[in-house]
Write a protein that holds these residues in place. Structure first.
Motif, PDB file in Angstrom:
ATOM      1  N   ASP A  52      37.955  38.006  31.311  1.00  0.00           N
ATOM      2  CA  ASP A  52      39.268  38.392  31.633  1.00  0.00           C
ATOM      3  C   ASP A  52      39.616  39.789  31.499  1.00  0.00           C
ATOM      4  O   ASP A  52      38.498  40.461  31.386  1.00  0.00           O
ATOM      5  CB  ASP A  52      40.413  37.606  30.506  1.00  0.00           C
ATOM      6  CG  ASP A  52      40.056  38.167  29.196  1.00  0.00           C
ATOM      7  OD1 ASP A  52      39.348  39.214  29.091  1.00  0.00           O
ATOM      8  OD2 ASP A  52      41.126  37.773  28.404  1.00  0.00           O
ATOM      9  N   SER A  53      40.765  40.445  31.584  1.00  0.00           N
ATOM     10  CA  SER A  53      40.906  41.716  31.788  1.00  0.00           C
ATOM     11  C   SER A  53      40.717  42.565  30.534  1.00  0.00           C
ATOM     12  O   SER A  53      39.819  43.655  30.662  1.00  0.00           O
ATOM     13  CB  SER A  53      42.547  41.936  31.978  1.00  0.00           C
ATOM     14  OG  SER A  53      42.898  41.555  33.095  1.00  0.00           O
ATOM     15  N   GLN A  57      38.165  45.441  30.669  1.00  0.00           N
ATOM     16  CA  GLN A  57      38.512  46.776  30.251  1.00  0.00           C
ATOM     17  C   GLN A  57      37.500  47.345  29.364  1.00  0.00           C
ATOM     18  O   GLN A  57      36.995  48.754  29.422  1.00  0.00           O
ATOM     19  CB  GLN A  57      39.647  46.507  29.401  1.00  0.00           C
ATOM     20  CG  GLN A  57      40.195  47.868  28.969  1.00  0.00           C
ATOM     21  CD  GLN A  57      41.387  47.760  27.990  1.00  0.00           C
ATOM     22  OE1 GLN A  57      42.679  47.719  28.735  1.00  0.00           O
ATOM     23  NE2 GLN A  57      41.483  47.285  26.818  1.00  0.00           N
ATOM     24  N   ASP A  84      35.242  37.834  41.416  1.00  0.00           N
ATOM     25  CA  ASP A  84      36.662  37.416  41.413  1.00  0.00           C
ATOM     26  C   ASP A  84      37.416  38.193  40.675  1.00  0.00           C
ATOM     27  O   ASP A  84      38.548  38.846  41.085  1.00  0.00           O
ATOM     28  CB  ASP A  84      36.891  35.874  41.183  1.00  0.00           C
ATOM     29  CG  ASP A  84      36.214  35.008  42.051  1.00  0.00           C
ATOM     30  OD1 ASP A  84      35.799  35.420  43.291  1.00  0.00           O
ATOM     31  OD2 ASP A  84      35.808  33.778  41.573  1.00  0.00           O
ATOM     32  N   VAL A  85      37.101  38.300  39.366  1.00  0.00           N
ATOM     33  CA  VAL A  85      37.994  39.256  38.573  1.00  0.00           C
ATOM     34  C   VAL A  85      38.026  40.650  38.935  1.00  0.00           C
ATOM     35  O   VAL A  85      38.963  41.479  39.139  1.00  0.00           O
ATOM     36  CB  VAL A  85      37.530  38.995  37.077  1.00  0.00           C
ATOM     37  CG1 VAL A  85      38.085  40.056  36.120  1.00  0.00           C
ATOM     38  CG2 VAL A  85      37.825  37.607  36.469  1.00  0.00           C
ATOM     39  N   THR A  88      40.342  41.319  42.034  1.00  0.00           N
ATOM     40  CA  THR A  88      41.705  40.917  41.632  1.00  0.00           C
ATOM     41  C   THR A  88      42.229  42.313  40.959  1.00  0.00           C
ATOM     42  O   THR A  88      43.323  42.651  41.349  1.00  0.00           O
ATOM     43  CB  THR A  88      41.828  39.864  40.615  1.00  0.00           C
ATOM     44  OG1 THR A  88      41.205  38.546  41.160  1.00  0.00           O
ATOM     45  CG2 THR A  88      43.290  39.700  40.656  1.00  0.00           C
ATOM     46  N   LEU A  89      41.514  42.928  40.196  1.00  0.00           N
ATOM     47  CA  LEU A  89      41.959  43.864  39.279  1.00  0.00           C
ATOM     48  C   LEU A  89      41.488  45.225  40.063  1.00  0.00           C
ATOM     49  O   LEU A  89      41.947  46.355  39.784  1.00  0.00           O
ATOM     50  CB  LEU A  89      41.122  43.943  38.040  1.00  0.00           C
ATOM     51  CG  LEU A  89      41.627  42.818  37.010  1.00  0.00           C
ATOM     52  CD1 LEU A  89      40.691  42.969  35.908  1.00  0.00           C
ATOM     53  CD2 LEU A  89      42.968  42.843  36.807  1.00  0.00           C
ATOM     54  N   GLY A  90      41.149  45.409  41.342  1.00  0.00           N
ATOM     55  CA  GLY A  90      40.682  46.595  42.129  1.00  0.00           C
ATOM     56  C   GLY A  90      39.291  47.396  41.490  1.00  0.00           C
ATOM     57  O   GLY A  90      39.379  48.358  41.339  1.00  0.00           O
ATOM     58  N   LEU A  91      38.620  46.270  40.510  1.00  0.00           N
ATOM     59  CA  LEU A  91      37.612  47.240  39.788  1.00  0.00           C
ATOM     60  C   LEU A  91      36.350  47.245  40.494  1.00  0.00           C
ATOM     61  O   LEU A  91      35.449  47.949  40.378  1.00  0.00           O
ATOM     62  CB  LEU A  91      37.307  46.305  38.564  1.00  0.00           C
ATOM     63  CG  LEU A  91      38.296  46.559  37.396  1.00  0.00           C
ATOM     64  CD1 LEU A  91      37.785  45.566  36.225  1.00  0.00           C
ATOM     65  CD2 LEU A  91      37.912  47.806  36.924  1.00  0.00           C
ATOM     66  N   TRP A  94      36.455  50.503  41.650  1.00  0.00           N
ATOM     67  CA  TRP A  94      36.395  51.393  40.379  1.00  0.00           C
ATOM     68  C   TRP A  94      35.122  51.533  40.066  1.00  0.00           C
ATOM     69  O   TRP A  94      34.475  52.666  39.662  1.00  0.00           O
ATOM     70  CB  TRP A  94      37.202  50.794  39.391  1.00  0.00           C
ATOM     71  CG  TRP A  94      37.532  51.895  38.374  1.00  0.00           C
ATOM     72  CD1 TRP A  94      38.802  52.696  38.165  1.00  0.00           C
ATOM     73  CD2 TRP A  94      36.986  52.079  37.107  1.00  0.00           C
ATOM     74  NE1 TRP A  94      38.717  53.449  36.855  1.00  0.00           N
ATOM     75  CE2 TRP A  94      37.486  53.223  36.261  1.00  0.00           C
ATOM     76  CE3 TRP A  94      35.459  51.574  36.480  1.00  0.00           C
ATOM     77  CZ2 TRP A  94      36.931  53.378  35.000  1.00  0.00           C
ATOM     78  CZ3 TRP A  94      35.110  51.973  35.294  1.00  0.00           C
ATOM     79  CH2 TRP A  94      35.662  53.086  34.769  1.00  0.00           C
TER      80      TRP A  94
END
Lengths: 121, 734, 212
Positions: A52-53, A57, A84-85, A88-91, A94
């Motif tokens: 998860d986020s 993080q 997938d995560v 979704t988070l634009g990572l 990044w």
């Protein structure tokens, strides 16, 4: 949760299983000290079944920390849940690590047509 | 980029915008009320962009006229001017006129007197719609020529118009509260929920608040996001998504086409406690273009004079020269525009000739690679063979990649017919719907370029002759509105394009009678329906006066056939009385290169396109049967018709003992090709055989092999078709 | 085209040679120059302007189902070029292939329809200058080949050279049109003359009305 191996002047960390807010504290306890080793970090994500986020993080923190000190921090073998995560988070952009994106079909399925021409019926 | 080059790009892009504008305008009459705002937005955006960019180049003629159109569209979008058919027709005429203005500006560098007059004329007509408004006229447009020029000669003055931003997306700024994770609020859930309500176009994750290791708490959330979002949802609906985190988090939502001041408000409201440069961020995620940001700075400066608001300069990078001083030379604005456009489209315009040259070179490279590989094999040096084979793999990839550069969706070609059908329907007093499917189907650019004319013939014929008059339709119990369908799809290495109508269908008996009368078919010759229908595409068959009453097609249809054959394609016609006609054009996906499988017969080598090859089996006399002059073998319990290549092409030489069957499939039918030898795969550049061989059946082209010899490419579709049609055919072929 | 007078160097031996001699004889313009060649003891000529090059006879890929005056196709530096068996095109018996057999590459058609064709001849002789006043119209009868193939008879000392009308001899419409007839009746060879006659008319009609 994680396996660590030190070789070639870098820590190779394989993260495993579910990595969510419920594991965040424990993961931080075991993972963050690696950042103080002052060496490169290779994080293998192939066995991560959920993320998860909060844990994403933490990877961001790791990357930023290493970079600030001039060490490499590479994420490798992203598992599908991780991809997938990240998407979704634009990572994905990044982090900028190479990620195998799904959707590309495998090698073209060619009919067997080598010299041996198998019997017809 | 030089002024000239930038201008060329502008012309090309303006035309694209105008095409989009046209297709959207045509849509308006067919869409639900719910989709109207989005469509009007799109039309507005097109006009706005054409005008905005034109003003950067000082193309006043285009700016002045388009400005008025844009004003009217703005009103329509706000619901102040009602959408009605006459108005759409007027806007279509305006669209055509803007296209003319762009064309004239490009070719003559000025606008003709006629066009100027038409501009005036149209402006008066537009004024009729604008006049009914209650805003002051100076704001709404309808300028005299002089005023309009002044309006746009301005260079972002301090009191600039609060222009709307050229952005069809929502912009959402999210700053999650520290306790979000602990409260069970994961940003992932929100982003995924948003994606259900619309489409998340872009997410930028912000790490500005992520602390150093020492201060980091693994259970706190430090994340922020800037999101570009496409959705038909209302602002309220989007706000509701964040209901549960509204308390602790910072959420700001800016609607599509908001005014610049809304973005200033956003920046002010976010009250960033970091030094993140929000302006740049907005550009990064596509919410603003740089020129818009530049304009925003100007407005901010004005606001500052009035002693309101924060200084935007504090937020936006001050070191960045491009964004610094607002007013600058035209050249600089061009660069900004170019960069903004490049960022937005993430694409690059390349001259088609350059591309073709590249593809040709790649083609030669592939051929020459194959030749070198052959040499390597002759030399028998394993290292050389190994490295050549690697090289060939790369060449193959390069070939594929370069061919993809030329693939374009057929949608734009199809969309052009909206207008054609609309205009024709009006002329003929018919009600016609055009239904387009498969618009995303991609095909080689060279095919797209050549397919336009044949399609135009087919569509015009379908509307004119295919569809019956409304009264006739009603009498036949059909809906009065006729339907023309355009469809495209891929089928085993081919692209299939269909033009269909739900009209009366073709009258096979009458066509056959006509063909007999013309001596194109013998009195006692039996033909299948599809063979009969084929006549309507044959040269010399139809002349307008004679066959316009065959519920079919008039002149010019042989042009279709000729064009299609030139592209190595073929046509098929399906028609049911009372239900309509479908004409299918079947074309190779690309005109340049194929993967081939080489087979030998006698001294000759033939190439079979690899994508139709299913398998290869040994030919066995034992399994072999013959019936009605057609050979078959039993392939794992299935009857497989055979084409004996030696016989079919009258190849001389002795028949070897062992032969092979290459099983190929086309049009859903498997057929075995009997050949002497299998010689392996080969990437091959297709060389057309030229007009001398135009009507040659069974051969679709040629190619140059590694040893420099020419080999012929088998037209598998054609061969299969001969088999499938055979039963109905009187035995003219041996 | 840069063809200039080149009386030497012919016939060609070796891989291929373009007809771009460096001769210093500037007596005449290119328009009046002709490449002469032999076909079964008769001397024929093509205007030099359209002759691109001369190749040694080599490997030709046969194209099935074509009339026998289409010998096949060759690879000319990456382009696939049809080769016409000129003897068969004239309705004569095929010549034996010898060391001197050549393929003359000729360009036909104009701007958009430009095309290269190879023509098989028994041997290439030389490039000749024939002034216009030395050329007579085709005889009404008595020629071995179809009258409309002949552009004129060039006088050469006491002999005559048959100057060919390449656009007729190598008319793509005809070469292609014949094939359709042939497909219906694959095994007959003797009909060539009649078919030419008929399709020749069709060809003329086509070229008149088909430019759209």
């Amino acid at each position: 949760m994680l396996q660590v191996e030190s070789r070639d002047g870098a820590s190779h960390v394989a993260l495993q299983g579910e990595l969510t807010i419920y594991q965040a504290a424990e993961l931080a306890e075991r993972f963050l000290p690696l950042l103080r080793r002052e060496e490169g970090l290779v994080i293998d994500l192939s066995d991560v079944s959920d993320m998860d986020s909060s844990c994403a993080q933490m990877l961001m923190l790791a990357r930023r920390h290493c970079q600030a000190r001039g060490h490499g921090c590479a994420l490798v073998n992203h598992s599908q849940p991780v991809i997938d995560v990240f998407e979704t988070l634009g990572l994905v952009s990044w982090f900028g690590d190479p990620v195998v994106l799904p959707g590309e079909s495998g090698p073209k399925n060619r009919p067997g047509m080598d010299a041996g021409m198998g019997g017809g019926a | 980029m030089s002024m000239e080059a930038a201008l060329q790009t502008y012309f090309a892009e303006a035309r694209e915008m105008l095409e989009d504008m046209e297709s959207r305008l045509l849509e308006i009459e067919h869409i639900d009320a719910g989709e109207l705002p989005e469509t009007l937005n799109a039309v507005f955006r097109a006009a706005h962009t054409v005008k905005g960019s034109a003003s950067l180049f000082g193309l006043d003629g285009i700016v002045d006229f388009t400005h008025v159109v844009e004003n009217l569209l703005d009103r329509m979008r706000d619901g102040e001017v009602a959408v009605e058919e006459d108005l759409i027709s007027l806007l279509l005429r305006c669209q055509s006129h803007i296209t003319t203005l762009v064309d004239e500006t490009e070719t003559d560098e000025q606008i003709s007197e006629d066009s100027r007059r038409l501009s005036q004329h149209l402006i008066v007509e537009l004024g009729g719609y604008l006049a009914s408004e209650d805003k002051p006229a100076d704001k709404a447009g309808l300028p005299t020529a002089g005023e309009a020029a002044d309006d746009h000669a301005e260079q972002f003055p301090a009191d600039a118009d609060d222009e709307t931003v050229d952005n069809e997306c929502w912009h959402i700024s999210l700053r999650f509260g520290r306790s979000s994770f602990r409260d069970g609020m994961d940003p992932i859930s929100f982003l995924r929920f948003l994606d259900g309500l619309g489409t998340v176009r872009q997410v930028i994750i912000l790490d500005d608040w992520l602390p150093d290791l020492a201060d980091y708490d693994p259970e706190s959330c430090y994340l922020g996001f800037e999101i570009r979002y496409m959705s038909q949802a209302s602002k309220k609906e989007i706000e509701d998504v964040f209901e549960f985190i509204r308390e602790d988090s910072d959420i700001h939502i800016v609607a599509p086409y908001s005014r610049l001041s809304d973005y200033i408000d956003l920046i002010n409201a976010m009250g960033e406690d970091s030094d993140r440069r929000i302006g740049e961020m907005l550009i990064d995620c596509g919410a603003l273009t740089e020129s818009e940001l530049a304009k925003m700075l100007a407005m901010q400066a004005a606001a500052e004079e009035a002693d309101q608001g924060r200084r935007l300069g504090e937020i936006v990078s001050q070191e960045d020269d491009r964004l610094g001083p607002v007013v600058d030379a035209a050249a600089q604005k061009q660069t900004q525009m170019r960069e903004a456009i490049n960022r937005k489209q993430k694409s690059l315009r390349v001259d088609a000739d350059k591309l073709d040259h590249l593809i040709n070179l790649v083609g030669e490279l592939v051929t020459s690679g194959a030749g070198t590989f052959l040499q390597a094999q002759i030399l028998g040096n394993p290292e050389l063979i190994e490295s050549m084979s690697k090289l060939n793999d790369l060449l193959e990839e390069m070939r594929d990649a370069s061919l993809k550069l030329r693939m374009v969706a057929i949608g734009a070609t199809f969309t052009k017919f909206q207008r054609v059908v609309r205009d024709m329907a009006a002329d003929l007093d018919k009600d016609v719907d055009l239904v387009i499917t498969g618009a995303d189907t991609e095909l080689d650019k060279s095919v797209v370029e050549k397919i336009g004319d044949p399609l135009m013939h087919l569509v015009r014929n379908a509307v004119d002759h295919g569809l019956e008059p409304a009264a006739e339709r009603a009498a036949a119990g059909k809906p009065e509105t006729g339907t023309i369908s355009l469809n495209a799809y891929h089928d085993s290495g081919n692209i299939v394009i269909e033009v269909g109508d739900d009209g009366a269908g073709l009258d096979a008996d009458r066509i056959l009678a006509k063909a007999r009368e013309k001596g194109m078919v013998g009195e006692d010759q039996q033909l299948s329906r599809s063979e009969i229908f084929d006549f309507i595409l044959k040269p010399g068959f139809s002349t307008a006066s004679q066959v316009s009453n065959i519920s079919g097609r008039g002149v010019g249809m042989d042009v279709v056939r000729r064009n299609v054959i030139e592209m190595r394609g073929r046509t098929e016609i399906d028609s049911e009385p009372g239900e309509g006609t479908t004409i299918r054009i079947i074309l190779p996906l690309t005109l340049a290169i194929i993967d081939g499988f080489v087979v030998g017969v006698g001294q000759a080598a033939f190439v079979v396109p690899l994508d139709v090859v299913q398998e290869c089996v040994e030919f066995s006399e034992a399994d072999h049967e013959e019936k009605d002059g057609q050979s078959y073998i039993n392939l794992r319990g299935n009857v497989l018709p055979l084409v004996n290549i030696r016989q079919r092409f009258a190849v001389r030489g002795e028949r070897p003992k062992r032969r092979s069957v290459v099983v190929v499939k086309a049009d859903g039918q498997s057929v075995g090709l009997v050949v002497d030898r299998l010689m392996g795969e080969f990437q091959t550049v297709i060389k057309p055989l030229g007009p001398v061989f135009a009507g040659l059946s069974g051969i679709s082209g040629s190619t140059i092999m590694g040893n420099g010899e020419v080999a012929l490419i088998l037209d598998v579709q054609g061969l299969v078709q001969q088999i499938t049609r055979r039963p109905q055919r009187s035995a003219t072929h041996s | 085209m840069s063809t200039t007078d080149s009386k030497s160097n012919l016939p060609v031996r070796g891989q291929s040679r373009a007809v771009t001699g460096t001769g210093t004889d500037t007596a005449g313009s290119d328009e009046n120059q002709y490449l002469t060649f032999k076909l079964q003891s008769e001397i024929y000529a093509f205007g030099i302007l359209n002759v691109k090059e001369i190749l040694e006879f080599g490997k030709i890929t046969k194209v099935p189902m074509m009339p026998d005056f289409i010998k096949g196709v060759i690879n000319l530096r990456g382009e696939v070029v049809p080769v016409v068996n000129l003897a068969r095109r004239f309705g004569l018996k095929s010549s034996e292939i010898t060391k001197r057999t050549c393929i003359v590459i000729i360009e036909i058609g104009s701007e958009e329809t430009r095309q290269e064709l190879g023509v098989m001849v028994d041997s290439v002789s030389e490039v000749l200058q024939i002034e216009n006043d030395q050329i007579r119209p085709a005889p009404g009868f008595g020629a071995k080949i179809r009258n409309d193939f002949i552009r004129g008879m060039g006088k050469l000392n006491d002999d005559f050279v048959i100057i060919l009308d390449q656009d007729r001899v190598l008319s793509v419409d005809e070469l292609a049109a014949v094939r359709q007839v042939r497909e219906m009746a694959p095994e007959h060879v003797d009909e060539d003359h009649e078919e030419f006659g008929r399709s020749g008319q069709d060809g003329a009609d086509d070229s008149g009305g088909d430019r759209s």
